[in-house]
Design a protein around this motif. Structure first.
Motif, PDB file in Angstrom:
ATOM      1  N   PHE A  56      11.462   4.418  -1.248  1.00 22.48           N
ATOM      2  CA  PHE A  56      11.015   3.904  -2.624  1.00 22.48           C
ATOM      3  C   PHE A  56      10.140   4.925  -3.119  1.00 22.48           C
ATOM      4  CE2 PHE A  56       8.500   1.804   0.614  1.00 22.48           C
ATOM      5  CZ  PHE A  56       7.107   1.939   0.082  1.00 22.48           C
ATOM      6  N   HIS A  57      10.153   4.918  -4.653  1.00 20.56           N
ATOM      7  CA  HIS A  57       9.469   5.935  -5.285  1.00 20.56           C
ATOM      8  C   HIS A  57       8.145   5.500  -5.767  1.00 20.56           C
ATOM      9  CE1 HIS A  57       8.542   7.886  -9.707  1.00 20.56           C
ATOM     10  NE2 HIS A  57       8.711   8.923  -8.609  1.00 20.56           N
ATOM     11  N   LEU A  58       7.129   6.242  -5.778  1.00 16.78           N
ATOM     12  CA  LEU A  58       5.749   5.959  -6.156  1.00 16.78           C
ATOM     13  C   LEU A  58       5.505   6.783  -7.336  1.00 16.78           C
ATOM     14  CD1 LEU A  58       3.767   5.493  -2.810  1.00 16.78           C
ATOM     15  CD2 LEU A  58       4.680   3.630  -4.120  1.00 16.78           C
ATOM     16  N   GLY A  59       4.857   6.339  -8.450  1.00 19.57           N
ATOM     17  CA  GLY A  59       4.565   6.978  -9.592  1.00 19.57           C
ATOM     18  C   GLY A  59       3.089   7.429  -9.655  1.00 19.57           C
ATOM     19  N   VAL A  60       2.698   8.172 -10.654  1.00 21.03           N
ATOM     20  CA  VAL A  60       1.121   8.327 -10.778  1.00 21.03           C
ATOM     21  C   VAL A  60       0.268   7.268 -11.173  1.00 21.03           C
ATOM     22  CG1 VAL A  60       1.659  10.870 -11.168  1.00 21.03           C
ATOM     23  CG2 VAL A  60       1.609   9.303 -13.064  1.00 21.03           C
ATOM     24  N   CYS A  61       0.987   6.045 -11.626  1.00 22.47           N
ATOM     25  CA  CYS A  61       0.262   5.063 -12.159  1.00 22.47           C
ATOM     26  C   CYS A  61       0.186   3.968 -11.189  1.00 22.47           C
ATOM     27  CB  CYS A  61       0.815   4.595 -13.658  1.00 22.47           C
ATOM     28  SG  CYS A  61       2.487   4.041 -13.378  1.00 22.47           S
ATOM     29  N   CYS A  62       0.991   3.989 -10.450  1.00 22.38           N
ATOM     30  CA  CYS A  62       1.072   2.569  -9.804  1.00 22.38           C
ATOM     31  C   CYS A  62       1.895   2.453  -8.491  1.00 22.38           C
ATOM     32  CB  CYS A  62       1.889   1.564 -10.490  1.00 22.38           C
ATOM     33  SG  CYS A  62       3.447   2.114 -11.451  1.00 22.38           S
ATOM     34  N   GLY A  63       1.836   1.510  -7.603  1.00 23.61           N
ATOM     35  CA  GLY A  63       2.591   1.527  -6.181  1.00 23.61           C
ATOM     36  C   GLY A  63       3.308   0.282  -6.293  1.00 23.61           C
ATOM     37  N   THR A  64       3.561  -0.298  -5.013  1.00 25.29           N
ATOM     38  CA  THR A  64       4.183  -1.556  -4.898  1.00 25.29           C
ATOM     39  C   THR A  64       3.800  -2.497  -3.687  1.00 25.29           C
ATOM     40  OG1 THR A  64       6.581  -2.428  -4.400  1.00 25.29           O
ATOM     41  CG2 THR A  64       5.915  -0.485  -3.495  1.00 25.29           C
ATOM     42  N   THR A  65       3.676  -3.687  -3.829  1.00 19.65           N
ATOM     43  CA  THR A  65       3.136  -4.919  -2.807  1.00 19.65           C
ATOM     44  C   THR A  65       4.402  -5.722  -2.714  1.00 19.65           C
ATOM     45  OG1 THR A  65       2.335  -5.915  -4.642  1.00 19.65           O
ATOM     46  CG2 THR A  65       0.804  -4.545  -3.705  1.00 19.65           C
ATOM     47  N   ALA A  66       5.561  -4.951  -2.523  1.00 22.79           N
ATOM     48  CA  ALA A  66       6.803  -6.056  -2.443  1.00 22.79           C
ATOM     49  C   ALA A  66       7.832  -5.498  -1.324  1.00 22.79           C
ATOM     50  CB  ALA A  66       7.677  -5.979  -3.746  1.00 22.79           C
ATOM     51  N   ILE A  67       7.051  -4.751  -0.272  1.00 23.62           N
ATOM     52  CA  ILE A  67       7.918  -4.482   1.017  1.00 23.62           C
ATOM     53  C   ILE A  67       7.586  -5.177   1.977  1.00 23.62           C
ATOM     54  CG2 ILE A  67       8.673  -2.410   2.305  1.00 23.62           C
ATOM     55  CD1 ILE A  67       9.125  -2.046  -0.616  1.00 23.62           C
ATOM     56  N   ASP A  68       8.476  -6.287   2.182  1.00 22.85           N
ATOM     57  CA  ASP A  68       8.441  -7.242   3.298  1.00 22.85           C
ATOM     58  C   ASP A  68       9.054  -7.114   4.490  1.00 22.85           C
ATOM     59  OD1 ASP A  68       6.522  -8.776   1.302  1.00 22.85           O
ATOM     60  OD2 ASP A  68       8.302  -9.332   0.434  1.00 22.85           O
ATOM     61  N   ALA A  69       8.926  -7.952   5.417  1.00 23.22           N
ATOM     62  CA  ALA A  69       9.694  -7.851   6.742  1.00 23.22           C
ATOM     63  C   ALA A  69       9.666  -9.139   7.404  1.00 23.22           C
ATOM     64  CB  ALA A  69       9.341  -6.548   7.550  1.00 23.22           C
ATOM     65  N   GLY A  70      10.946  -9.724   7.859  1.00 28.99           N
ATOM     66  CA  GLY A  70      11.268 -10.808   8.677  1.00 28.99           C
ATOM     67  C   GLY A  70      11.487 -10.648  10.090  1.00 28.99           C
ATOM     68  N   LEU A  71      10.737 -11.239  10.790  1.00 27.32           N
ATOM     69  CA  LEU A  71      10.956 -11.123  12.249  1.00 27.32           C
ATOM     70  C   LEU A  71      11.289 -12.541  12.896  1.00 27.32           C
ATOM     71  CD1 LEU A  71       7.973  -8.627  13.314  1.00 27.32           C
ATOM     72  CD2 LEU A  71      10.463  -8.003  12.776  1.00 27.32           C
ATOM     73  N   VAL A  72      12.019 -12.374  13.995  1.00 27.30           N
ATOM     74  CA  VAL A  72      12.750 -13.628  14.513  1.00 27.30           C
ATOM     75  C   VAL A  72      12.479 -13.701  15.817  1.00 27.30           C
ATOM     76  CG1 VAL A  72      14.784 -13.125  14.267  1.00 27.30           C
ATOM     77  CG2 VAL A  72      14.242 -15.408  14.424  1.00 27.30           C
ATOM     78  N   GLN A  73      12.093 -14.593  16.597  1.00 29.52           N
ATOM     79  CA  GLN A  73      12.298 -14.657  18.066  1.00 29.52           C
ATOM     80  C   GLN A  73      13.182 -15.735  18.466  1.00 29.52           C
ATOM     81  OE1 GLN A  73       8.326 -16.209  19.880  1.00 29.52           O
ATOM     82  NE2 GLN A  73       8.739 -15.153  21.813  1.00 29.52           N
ATOM     83  N   PRO A  74      14.233 -15.359  18.869  1.00 32.28           N
ATOM     84  CA  PRO A  74      15.327 -16.129  19.480  1.00 32.28           C
ATOM     85  C   PRO A  74      15.055 -17.042  20.400  1.00 32.28           C
ATOM     86  CG  PRO A  74      16.078 -13.933  19.310  1.00 32.28           C
ATOM     87  CD  PRO A  74      14.726 -13.833  19.359  1.00 32.28           C
TER      88      PRO A  74
END
Length: 537
Positions: free
Chosen positions: A245-263
């Motif tokens: 994903f791309h980061l500009g000079v002005c801003c980032g992202t706080t939307a990179i999530d990860a789901g984990l599961v324990q069978p």
């Protein structure tokens, strides 16, 4: 079957002649200051950048140049042929996004990550091409930082979506990487609430990597809405990584999530392995099950075998895993058997779910089962037992005008080795050497699925012409000129009623175009360098 007693490959190099077709490729390497992938007014060139001309298969550097004070460059070669450019950014620089916008004269033409990292797409150079000055490269130099983060959560039902009541997971290792996955930029662990955060170098392209704790695995990527889904791959070459994903000079992202599961709950997966007598990939009435076939259940990433069973007298099997989670099946074909076509027809209860034509031969596609699943009984596998012989062939020729079509007057290639492989490109089935007319014949058991291959030595100076040019399959070239299937045809499926299949040709392209008077000498050189003797066994 034929046995080759002595055979060469096309390991010759044609010296440039008066009819060689020189060309120049170039244009501009620039500083993409606003990281939009487009060369805007005022964005300067980058001097001192190395640009290389390479063969399309990326095995040989043919020429190189260095950008001048304005960022301009030009590399010279001799066509016709298939080529790529390779760009080596200076330390601290990254390649900007590729093919952004609608104007090819203003975008960047080099891959910023992936298997073709730093390379252009293959470039087909025809004999009449003198110059191509639309090959630009944008570079980015991180100068600041931008925030990256968000949540790693316990996806209790394994559906890949953040539901109410599903908590964050503390203490999970999260890493920040560059887009091509060559450099780890930072490491952190999630907070008590499952939150993580980085100050990432910007502008530029980056990825997040999430390391599952012992006993946990990733849930499906891309399920549901972007704001509530998991952004990390559960399997494949990018397992545990997000997409770049791309980061500009002005801003980032706080939307990179990860789901984990324990069978935690058991689930049974099964059904049947059958003998697909007509090789159509569909279970027809009267087609019997195959006993004694080993069937394995693996996790989706193929890092752990979870269970094994052997089919009974009716071809039925059952393996057990734990849900929620992701899985693959592996069916080990008995000796002499091949895999039937996968996913034929529209009814998943009677088709074959195991791939047979790629590096994944014998494996199903990944599938995910939620916590509410107790049993799955539609995972079948068709096997084929070839019983008769068919001939596969036709002709190799020199495609002197690089149009991908065999035309009157174009020279046949004598003495070249041609191979027949199984569809998964794992087993060599038969071999022949082309005769004085460039014709070959190899033998295949039918029904079955195969590929034709012509092996070229890396230093041969020879390339394949374009594939599937024109509308007539009888006079085009059928081999992939580059990529993972370089030198191979597409899959050739032969039914039990096929006696001969004679439309599998290959056009070869010398790096230099010979004069007409030299064609006889080239044919003689081919025969001398690549002579082989064959005997029928």
């Amino acid at each position: 079957m034929r046995t080759i007693l002595a055979a060469g490959v096309l390991a010759f190099a044609l010296a440039p002649s008066a009819s060689a077709a020189p060309f120049n490729l170039g244009n501009f390497v620039w500083h993409d200051a606003n990281t939009n992938g487009i060369r805007d007014a005022g964005e300067p060139g980058v001097p001192g950048v190395t640009v290389q001309l390479v063969t399309a298969d990326r095995k040989q550097i043919l020429a190189q140049a260095t950008t001048n004070a304005s960022g301009g460059y030009s590399v010279a070669g001799e066509g016709p042929g298939a080529f790529r450019l390779r760009v080596l950014p200076p330390p601290g620089w990254q390649i900007t996004r590729m093919d952004f916008g609608a104007d090819d004269t203003e975008d960047s033409d080099v891959h910023p990550y992936g298997p073709d990292f730093r390379y252009t797409e293959p470039l087909a150079v025809a004999p009449n091409l003198i110059s191509n000055t639309s090959l630009d490269v944008g570079l980015v130099q991180p100068t600041t930082t931008a925030p990256v983060g968000n949540l790693v959560w316990n996806d209790a039902d394994g559906d890949g979506v953040q539901d109410g009541g599903e908590p964050g997971i503390a203490g999970v290792q999260v890493e920040l990487w560059d887009a091509p996955k060559t450099t780890r930029l930072a490491v952190t662990t999630t907070s008590l609430l499952g939150i993580y955060a980085f100050d990432a170098p910007a502008p530029g392209l980056v990825r997040v990597r999430v390391i599952p704790p012992a006993g946990m695995e990733h849930t499906p990527k891309g399920a549901g809405e972007a704001a509530t889904g998991s952004d990390v791959w559960a399997y494949g070459p990018d397992r545990s990584f997000s997409d770049p994903f791309h980061l500009g000079v002005c801003c980032g992202t706080t939307a990179i999530d990860a789901g984990l599961v324990q069978p935690v709950s058991p689930v049974q997966v099964g059904n049947r392995v059958w003998l697909d007598a007509d090789a159509d990939g569909i279970q027809d009435a009267g087609e019997a099950g195959v006993a004694g076939v080993v069937v394995e259940l693996w996790d989706a990433a193929r890092t752990q075998r979870l269970d094994t069973d052997v089919t009974d007298a009716n071809g039925v099997y059952a393996v057990t895993g734990a849900v929620p989670g992701g899985f693959r099946l592996r069916v080990v074909a008995p000796g002499g058997h091949q895999y039937a076509p996968a996913d034929a027809g529209g009814d998943d209860t009677v088709d074959s779910d195991v791939d047979g034509t790629s590096a994944d031969a014998g494996w199903s596609h990944p599938f995910f089962l939620g916590s509410n699943v107790i049993s799955v009984t539609n995972r079948d596998a068709g096997l084929v037992l070839p019983a008769a012989l068919a001939n596969v062939g036709n002709q190799l020729w020199l495609d002197l005008d690089y149009d991908g079509v065999r035309e009157a007057g174009e020279t046949s290639v004598q003495g070249a080795t041609v191979e027949l492989w199984d569809a998964s490109m794992r087993e060599l089935v038969d071999t022949d050497v082309t005769d004085a007319n460039g014709v070959y014949w190899v033998e295949a058991l039918v029904p079955g699925a195969y590929r034709v291959r012509v092996p070229l030595a890396a230093d041969s100076g020879i390339a394949f012409t374009r594939k599937d040019a024109g509308a007539d399959d009888l006079v085009d070239s059928d081999l992939h000129p580059w990529g993972a299937e370089h030198g191979f045809s597409a899959v050739i499926r032969l039914g039990s009623n096929v006696i001969s299949s004679s439309s599998h040709d290959a056009g070869l392209l010398p790096q230099a175009v010979p004069e007409p008077a030299a064609l006889g000498a080239i044919a003689a050189l081919l025969a001398l360098c690549c002579a082989g003797r064959r005997a029928r066994g």
